[in-house]
Scaffold this motif. Structure first.
Motif, PDB file in Angstrom:
ATOM      1  N   GLY A 192       0.805  -1.222   0.000  1.00  0.00           N
ATOM      2  CA  GLY A 192       0.000   0.000   0.000  1.00  0.00           C
ATOM      3  C   GLY A 192       0.832   1.262   0.000  1.00  0.00           C
ATOM      4  N   ALA A 193       2.145   1.153  -0.152  1.00  0.00           N
ATOM      5  CA  ALA A 193       2.980   2.359  -0.237  1.00  0.00           C
ATOM      6  C   ALA A 193       2.584   3.117  -1.501  1.00  0.00           C
ATOM      7  CB  ALA A 193       4.454   1.992  -0.291  1.00  0.00           C
ATOM      8  N   THR A 194       2.159   4.328  -1.302  1.00  0.00           N
ATOM      9  CA  THR A 194       1.702   5.087  -2.465  1.00  0.00           C
ATOM     10  C   THR A 194       2.889   5.715  -3.168  1.00  0.00           C
ATOM     11  OG1 THR A 194       1.319   6.902  -0.952  1.00  0.00           O
ATOM     12  CG2 THR A 194      -0.620   5.661  -1.664  1.00  0.00           C
ATOM     13  N   THR A 195       2.874   5.647  -4.460  1.00  0.00           N
ATOM     14  CA  THR A 195       3.933   6.306  -5.216  1.00  0.00           C
ATOM     15  C   THR A 195       3.342   7.570  -5.802  1.00  0.00           C
ATOM     16  OG1 THR A 195       3.330   4.924  -7.083  1.00  0.00           O
ATOM     17  CG2 THR A 195       5.190   4.190  -5.761  1.00  0.00           C
ATOM     18  N   ALA A 196       3.646   8.669  -5.171  1.00  0.00           N
ATOM     19  CA  ALA A 196       3.092   9.941  -5.628  1.00  0.00           C
ATOM     20  C   ALA A 196       3.855  10.416  -6.848  1.00  0.00           C
ATOM     21  CB  ALA A 196       3.166  10.963  -4.512  1.00  0.00           C
ATOM     22  N   GLU A 197       4.743  11.358  -6.640  1.00  0.00           N
ATOM     23  CA  GLU A 197       5.476  11.956  -7.733  1.00  0.00           C
ATOM     24  C   GLU A 197       6.657  11.068  -8.115  1.00  0.00           C
ATOM     25  OE1 GLU A 197       7.811  16.176  -8.363  1.00  0.00           O
ATOM     26  OE2 GLU A 197       6.607  15.861  -6.572  1.00  0.00           O
ATOM     27  N   ARG A 198       6.879  10.884  -9.411  1.00  0.00           N
ATOM     28  CA  ARG A 198       8.068  10.135  -9.855  1.00  0.00           C
ATOM     29  C   ARG A 198       9.213  11.115 -10.049  1.00  0.00           C
ATOM     30  NH1 ARG A 198       8.293   5.324  -9.956  1.00  0.00           N
ATOM     31  NH2 ARG A 198       6.394   4.083  -9.851  1.00  0.00           N
ATOM     32  N   ARG A 199      10.351  10.787  -9.463  1.00  0.00           N
ATOM     33  CA  ARG A 199      11.496  11.686  -9.602  1.00  0.00           C
ATOM     34  C   ARG A 199      12.754  10.893  -9.919  1.00  0.00           C
ATOM     35  NH1 ARG A 199      10.326  16.233  -5.111  1.00  0.00           N
ATOM     36  NH2 ARG A 199       9.129  14.889  -3.763  1.00  0.00           N
ATOM     37  N   THR A 200      13.659  11.535 -10.619  1.00  0.00           N
ATOM     38  CA  THR A 200      14.979  10.961 -10.867  1.00  0.00           C
ATOM     39  C   THR A 200      16.012  11.886 -10.246  1.00  0.00           C
ATOM     40  OG1 THR A 200      14.200   9.995 -12.918  1.00  0.00           O
ATOM     41  CG2 THR A 200      16.568  10.156 -12.638  1.00  0.00           C
ATOM     42  N   ALA A 201      16.977  11.310  -9.562  1.00  0.00           N
ATOM     43  CA  ALA A 201      18.033  12.106  -8.936  1.00  0.00           C
ATOM     44  C   ALA A 201      19.368  11.431  -9.209  1.00  0.00           C
ATOM     45  CB  ALA A 201      17.790  12.228  -7.437  1.00  0.00           C
ATOM     46  N   SER A 202      20.426  12.221  -9.130  1.00  0.00           N
ATOM     47  CA  SER A 202      21.741  11.681  -9.466  1.00  0.00           C
ATOM     48  C   SER A 202      22.570  11.461  -8.209  1.00  0.00           C
ATOM     49  CB  SER A 202      22.465  12.644 -10.403  1.00  0.00           C
ATOM     50  OG  SER A 202      22.559  13.913  -9.788  1.00  0.00           O
ATOM     51  N   ILE A 203      23.439  10.486  -8.294  1.00  0.00           N
ATOM     52  CA  ILE A 203      24.350  10.212  -7.172  1.00  0.00           C
ATOM     53  C   ILE A 203      25.731   9.898  -7.722  1.00  0.00           C
ATOM     54  CG2 ILE A 203      23.593   7.775  -7.059  1.00  0.00           C
ATOM     55  CD1 ILE A 203      24.138   8.074  -3.945  1.00  0.00           C
ATOM     56  N   ARG A 204      26.727  10.475  -7.066  1.00  0.00           N
ATOM     57  CA  ARG A 204      28.101  10.306  -7.504  1.00  0.00           C
ATOM     58  C   ARG A 204      28.848   9.553  -6.418  1.00  0.00           C
ATOM     59  NH1 ARG A 204      32.119  13.369 -10.263  1.00  0.00           N
ATOM     60  NH2 ARG A 204      33.870  13.995  -8.961  1.00  0.00           N
ATOM     61  N   ALA A 205      29.763   8.666  -6.817  1.00  0.00           N
ATOM     62  CA  ALA A 205      30.515   7.878  -5.841  1.00  0.00           C
ATOM     63  C   ALA A 205      31.979   8.290  -5.832  1.00  0.00           C
ATOM     64  CB  ALA A 205      30.407   6.394  -6.162  1.00  0.00           C
ATOM     65  N   CYS A 206      32.526   8.469  -4.627  1.00  0.00           N
ATOM     66  CA  CYS A 206      33.927   8.837  -4.459  1.00  0.00           C
ATOM     67  C   CYS A 206      34.593   7.774  -3.588  1.00  0.00           C
ATOM     68  CB  CYS A 206      34.040  10.197  -3.781  1.00  0.00           C
ATOM     69  SG  CYS A 206      33.125  11.475  -4.663  1.00  0.00           S
ATOM     70  N   ALA A 207      35.447   6.971  -4.192  1.00  0.00           N
ATOM     71  CA  ALA A 207      36.046   5.849  -3.465  1.00  0.00           C
ATOM     72  C   ALA A 207      37.484   6.170  -3.074  1.00  0.00           C
ATOM     73  CB  ALA A 207      36.017   4.597  -4.328  1.00  0.00           C
ATOM     74  N   THR A 208      37.838   5.810  -1.844  1.00  0.00           N
ATOM     75  CA  THR A 208      39.224   5.969  -1.433  1.00  0.00           C
ATOM     76  C   THR A 208      40.044   4.831  -2.039  1.00  0.00           C
ATOM     77  OG1 THR A 208      39.032   4.597   0.543  1.00  0.00           O
ATOM     78  CG2 THR A 208      38.467   6.935   0.768  1.00  0.00           C
ATOM     79  N   ARG A 209      41.363   5.006  -1.999  1.00  0.00           N
ATOM     80  CA  ARG A 209      42.253   3.975  -2.536  1.00  0.00           C
ATOM     81  C   ARG A 209      42.058   2.651  -1.790  1.00  0.00           C
ATOM     82  NH1 ARG A 209      48.063   6.290  -3.384  1.00  0.00           N
ATOM     83  NH2 ARG A 209      46.711   7.885  -4.216  1.00  0.00           N
ATOM     84  N   ALA A 210      41.908   2.748  -0.473  1.00  0.00           N
ATOM     85  CA  ALA A 210      41.734   1.533   0.339  1.00  0.00           C
ATOM     86  C   ALA A 210      40.449   0.797  -0.053  1.00  0.00           C
ATOM     87  CB  ALA A 210      41.710   1.894   1.818  1.00  0.00           C
ATOM     88  N   TYR A 211      39.394   1.552  -0.271  1.00  0.00           N
ATOM     89  CA  TYR A 211      38.124   0.922  -0.670  1.00  0.00           C
ATOM     90  C   TYR A 211      38.280   0.225  -2.016  1.00  0.00           C
ATOM     91  CZ  TYR A 211      33.241   0.276  -1.912  1.00  0.00           C
ATOM     92  OH  TYR A 211      32.048  -0.280  -2.283  1.00  0.00           O
ATOM     93  N   ALA A 212      38.900   0.925  -2.963  1.00  0.00           N
ATOM     94  CA  ALA A 212      39.065   0.358  -4.300  1.00  0.00           C
ATOM     95  C   ALA A 212      39.919  -0.912  -4.257  1.00  0.00           C
ATOM     96  CB  ALA A 212      39.685   1.397  -5.226  1.00  0.00           C
ATOM     97  N   ALA A 213      40.912  -0.926  -3.348  1.00  0.00           N
ATOM     98  CA  ALA A 213      41.766  -2.111  -3.234  1.00  0.00           C
ATOM     99  C   ALA A 213      41.002  -3.291  -2.649  1.00  0.00           C
ATOM    100  CB  ALA A 213      42.977  -1.779  -2.358  1.00  0.00           C
ATOM    101  N   GLU A 214      40.044  -2.998  -1.776  1.00  0.00           N
ATOM    102  CA  GLU A 214      39.287  -4.066  -1.119  1.00  0.00           C
ATOM    103  C   GLU A 214      38.154  -4.610  -1.971  1.00  0.00           C
ATOM    104  OE1 GLU A 214      38.305  -3.738   3.382  1.00  0.00           O
ATOM    105  OE2 GLU A 214      38.549  -1.703   2.629  1.00  0.00           O
ATOM    106  N   THR A 215      37.684  -3.763  -2.905  1.00  0.00           N
ATOM    107  CA  THR A 215      36.442  -4.079  -3.605  1.00  0.00           C
ATOM    108  C   THR A 215      36.717  -4.339  -5.074  1.00  0.00           C
ATOM    109  OG1 THR A 215      35.440  -2.501  -2.089  1.00  0.00           O
ATOM    110  CG2 THR A 215      34.047  -3.337  -3.865  1.00  0.00           C
ATOM    111  N   LEU A 216      36.655  -5.604  -5.452  1.00  0.00           N
ATOM    112  CA  LEU A 216      36.911  -5.995  -6.831  1.00  0.00           C
ATOM    113  C   LEU A 216      35.892  -5.307  -7.741  1.00  0.00           C
ATOM    114  CD1 LEU A 216      39.014  -8.040  -7.956  1.00  0.00           C
ATOM    115  CD2 LEU A 216      37.113  -9.667  -8.151  1.00  0.00           C
ATOM    116  N   ALA A 217      36.365  -4.716  -8.829  1.00  0.00           N
ATOM    117  CA  ALA A 217      35.494  -4.037  -9.807  1.00  0.00           C
ATOM    118  C   ALA A 217      34.504  -3.113  -9.101  1.00  0.00           C
ATOM    119  CB  ALA A 217      34.754  -5.075 -10.660  1.00  0.00           C
ATOM    120  N   TRP A 218      35.046  -2.177  -8.320  1.00  0.00           N
ATOM    121  CA  TRP A 218      34.165  -1.396  -7.462  1.00  0.00           C
ATOM    122  C   TRP A 218      33.180  -0.525  -8.228  1.00  0.00           C
ATOM    123  CZ3 TRP A 218      33.771   3.899  -7.130  1.00  0.00           C
ATOM    124  CH2 TRP A 218      34.811   4.659  -7.685  1.00  0.00           C
ATOM    125  N   GLN A 219      33.562  -0.054  -9.413  1.00  0.00           N
ATOM    126  CA  GLN A 219      32.621   0.772 -10.185  1.00  0.00           C
ATOM    127  C   GLN A 219      31.384  -0.034 -10.589  1.00  0.00           C
ATOM    128  OE1 GLN A 219      35.981   0.848 -10.931  1.00  0.00           O
ATOM    129  NE2 GLN A 219      36.590   2.910 -11.560  1.00  0.00           N
TER     130      GLN A 219
END
Ligand SMILES: [Zn+2]
Length: 386
Positions: A43-70
């Protein structure tokens, strides 16, 4: 089985030592460790449809830990949309990924959030910092991530894969490898997505809930199924505030005052006070300006820098003057590099007019979020020229 829901929610000890006596018991426990499917409430009503953007900023340590992080980030956004679209009518669009070095390291998430404007791209609605994992398995959402209230800024840590797998193996030693791997990857997907949705919700003004099956529980649990109805109400208001620049702070405060049940009481009170303070601050600025400003990034309004007398450019060291000149030189071709070069000067020389002018101008050239630009230009505004 009581321990199932207590599962991840008790700090590092998310596997109960009473398990694992027999293979049958382990199988039973495994069934309860299986994560819930994330869904929108009926029953969650979907009122207005919206699109928003999100940008990701990864540290070197995160990128090293996460295979194919993009690619993983892309997948995370797709999975998040599976919850956000039916629940809120919101579709997030990946606005790009970049590697990033937070100025004050990645040990503390508050510092990471404070440094995040330096990675903000042009016209992005959200910017998420992806940072290194914790050394141990943790359930407390606020050790794993942070989302700043009514702001574009959130941070999430990488999952500690070896530690998580080891804990699962220790808890269920007799389970066959394929079942264990499947359980492990299901839980990982669930935890990663839940963590993101939890911190994302904080940026829209969500407050912790006491129920264990909602994403807004303060601790992660495999039983979490989605956002609860009260949280969805806050999130819809938050979307109006963040994306439509609507001044809905008073409405949100009243809602929190009238619907105390089910919220973590201390957090609810804190949010009510925060909103009251913010309403007051907004009443002091012009209405047109007020709706443009987000509380998190608007220190310049609630806490404006005191007027100071300007000091001459020559008061800076020779090295700093050279840095300044180099930044000016590369400004026309690369405002971003000029920004990074000149960044150490900005707070080191709050009273040098040329430096604060450059800071304000670069913030505009880099198309930071309006409130962020305002914050960077505040010192320039406070300078009194002789
Ligand atoms: Zn939280």
């Amino acid at each position: 089985l009581l321990v199932a829901s207590a599962g991840w929610s008790s700090g590092c000890l998310f596997y109960d030592s009473r398990w694992g006596e027999s293979t049958a018991e382990q199988k039973h426990a495994a069934a309860h460790l299986r994560p819930a499917a994330l869904d929108a409430p009926r029953g969650a009503t979907t009122a207005e449809r919206r699109t928003a953007s999100i940008r990701a900023c990864a540290t070197r340590a995160y990128a090293a830990e996460t295979l194919a992080w993009q690619e993983r980030f892309d997948e995370l956004i797709r999975n998040a949309n599976g919850v956000l679209e039916p629940a809120l009518g919101l579709t997030l669009r990946n606005a790009g990924t970049t590697s990033w070095t937070p100025e004050h390291g990645e040990g503390g998430l508050s510092e990471v959030i404070a440094d995040l404007p330096s990675c903000e791209g042009a016209d992005t609605d959200w910017v998420v910092a992806l940072v290194q994992s914790t050394p141990k398995v943790v359930a407390d959402f606020h050790v794993l991530g942070r989302g700043q209230t009514y702001s574009p800024y959130l941070a999430v840590r990488a999952p500690n894969d070896p530690a998580e797998l080891e804990a699962l193996t220790r808890a269920l030693p007799d389970l066959d490898e394929a079942t264990r791997q499947k359980l492990y990857s299901d839980r990982k997907r669930h935890k990663t997505l839940t963590l993101f949705l939890h911190e994302f919700a904080h940026t829209l003004g969500a407050v912790h809930r006491t129920a264990k099956d909602t994403i807004m529980s303060p601790s992660y649990g495999a039983a979490e199924r989605g956002y609860d109805v009260e949280t969805l109400t806050l999130l819809r208001e938050g979307l109006d505030i963040r994306l439509s620049r609507a001044n809905r702070y008073a409405e949100v405060r009243k809602y929190l005052e009238d619907h105390a049940a089910g919220f973590v009481e201390s957090d609810r009170q804190e949010q009510v006070q925060f909103l009251a303070r913010w309403e007051q601050a907004l009443s002091r600025v012009s209405p047109s300006q007020g709706t443009l400003v987000e509380p998190a990034a608007a220190k310049s309004i609630t806490d404006p820098p005191k007027p100071v007398e300007a000091v001459p450019f020559e008061s800076m060291s020779k090295e700093d003057r050279q840095t300044f000149d180099e930044a000016i030189k590369i400004e026309p071709t690369s405002p971003r590099e000029a920004w990074e070069l000149a960044l150490p000067l900005f707070e080191a020389h709050p009273a040098v007019h040329e430096v604060q002018e450059l800071r304000c101008r670069l913030a505009k050239e880099r198309k930071f979020y309006p409130a962020v630009i305002e914050a960077h230009c505040a010192r320039l505004g406070a300078l009194q020229q002789q």
